[in-house]
Design a protein around this motif. Structure first.
Motif, PDB file in Angstrom:
ATOM      1  N   ARG A   9       0.871  -1.065   0.114  1.00  0.00           N
ATOM      2  CA  ARG A   9      -0.068  -0.137  -0.082  1.00  0.00           C
ATOM      3  C   ARG A   9       0.857   1.389  -0.014  1.00  0.00           C
ATOM      4  N   VAL A  10       0.548   1.998  -1.089  1.00  0.00           N
ATOM      5  CA  VAL A  10       1.332   3.452  -0.940  1.00  0.00           C
ATOM      6  C   VAL A  10       0.466   4.492  -0.623  1.00  0.00           C
ATOM      7  N   LEU A  11       1.038   5.189   0.522  1.00  0.00           N
ATOM      8  CA  LEU A  11       0.128   6.244   1.219  1.00  0.00           C
ATOM      9  C   LEU A  11       0.677   7.890   0.662  1.00  0.00           C
ATOM     10  N   PRO A  12      -0.300   8.528   0.354  1.00  0.00           N
ATOM     11  CA  PRO A  12       0.364   9.736  -0.084  1.00  0.00           C
ATOM     12  C   PRO A  12       1.225  10.521   1.160  1.00  0.00           C
ATOM     13  N   PRO A  13       2.075  11.538   0.838  1.00  0.00           N
ATOM     14  CA  PRO A  13       2.850  12.240   1.629  1.00  0.00           C
ATOM     15  C   PRO A  13       2.099  12.937   2.645  1.00  0.00           C
ATOM     16  N   VAL A  92       3.790   1.688   2.959  1.00  0.00           N
ATOM     17  CA  VAL A  92       5.080   2.591   2.784  1.00  0.00           C
ATOM     18  C   VAL A  92       4.300   4.113   2.390  1.00  0.00           C
ATOM     19  N   ARG A  93       4.993   5.219   2.727  1.00  0.00           N
ATOM     20  CA  ARG A  93       4.571   6.665   2.633  1.00  0.00           C
ATOM     21  C   ARG A  93       5.436   7.540   1.576  1.00  0.00           C
ATOM     22  N   ILE A  94       4.933   7.988   0.674  1.00  0.00           N
ATOM     23  CA  ILE A  94       5.963   8.871  -0.146  1.00  0.00           C
ATOM     24  C   ILE A  94       6.532  10.063   0.861  1.00  0.00           C
ATOM     25  N   SER A  95       7.643   9.776   0.689  1.00  0.00           N
ATOM     26  CA  SER A  95       8.470  10.751   1.525  1.00  0.00           C
ATOM     27  C   SER A  95       9.117  11.938   0.521  1.00  0.00           C
ATOM     28  N   SER A  96       9.460  11.625  -0.509  1.00  0.00           N
ATOM     29  CA  SER A  96       9.995  12.609  -1.219  1.00  0.00           C
ATOM     30  C   SER A  96       9.809  12.187  -2.781  1.00  0.00           C
ATOM     31  N   VAL A  97      10.025  13.123  -3.714  1.00  0.00           N
ATOM     32  CA  VAL A  97      10.040  12.790  -5.302  1.00  0.00           C
ATOM     33  C   VAL A  97      11.224  13.341  -6.042  1.00  0.00           C
ATOM     34  N   PHE A  98      11.441  12.797  -7.109  1.00  0.00           N
ATOM     35  CA  PHE A  98      12.572  13.286  -7.862  1.00  0.00           C
ATOM     36  C   PHE A  98      12.479  12.983  -9.333  1.00  0.00           C
ATOM     37  N   ASN A  99      12.985  13.853 -10.355  1.00  0.00           N
ATOM     38  CA  ASN A  99      12.625  13.867 -11.698  1.00  0.00           C
ATOM     39  C   ASN A  99      14.189  13.377 -12.259  1.00  0.00           C
ATOM     40  N   LYS A 100      15.286  13.304 -11.567  1.00  0.00           N
ATOM     41  CA  LYS A 100      16.506  13.024 -12.105  1.00  0.00           C
ATOM     42  C   LYS A 100      17.114  12.301 -10.859  1.00  0.00           C
ATOM     43  N   LEU A 101      18.162  11.525 -11.112  1.00  0.00           N
ATOM     44  CA  LEU A 101      19.062  10.936 -10.235  1.00  0.00           C
ATOM     45  C   LEU A 101      20.507  10.740 -10.459  1.00  0.00           C
ATOM     46  N   THR A 102      21.348  10.777  -9.851  1.00  0.00           N
ATOM     47  CA  THR A 102      22.935  10.673 -10.106  1.00  0.00           C
ATOM     48  C   THR A 102      23.249   8.939  -9.706  1.00  0.00           C
TER      49      THR A 102
END
Length: 135
Positions: A9-13, A92-102
């Protein structure tokens, strides 16, 4: 015959999710929680290449920045309750988002054969495979 399928289950932040820099390291770090990445992990750019270099615990790492495929957003998830067994559902809960990674390789330059680079091509490939066929 029964098949147990676990559910995630993915909960919103809680509040507004943050956009954070994400690093995919070629090692396992025994730490859960925030870290002062910008203070202790600063990459330098090499001339004429889109390659970053850094030293982590005395080992040379070579990295490259990747963007998420168009139409996709990366999620950093934090487990709310650890299940007691493999048979229990996870939350789990969404803690942050990203559009690029290294992503980082240990002493070898990044290249198109790296698993993470090939994974970023998968949505486009899947669309081509499963999309409608023109006559």
């Amino acid at each position: 015959m029964s098949c147990n399928s676990n559910v995630i289950r993915v909960l919103p932040p809680v509040g507004q999710e943050q956009r954070v820099p994400v690093h995919l390291m070629p090692c396992e770090i025994e730490h859960n929680g925030s870290a002062q990445v910008s203070e202790y992990f600063t990459a330098t750019m090499k001339d004429r290449k889109h390659e970053k270099t850094v030293s982590f615990r005395g080992r040379g790492l070579k990295g490259q920045e990747l963007s998420c495929p168009q139409g996709y957003t990366g999620l950093v998830l934090k487990e709310v309750n650890k299940p007691g067994s493999d048979q229990e559902d996870r939350t789990v809960r969404i803690s942050s988002v990203f559009n690029k990674l290294t992503y980082w390789n240990l002493e070898t330059p990044p290249n198109s054969d790296d698993t993470i680079v090939m994974a970023m091509d998968w949505p486009e490939l899947a669309e081509a495979i499963h999309g409608p066929v023109d006559d």
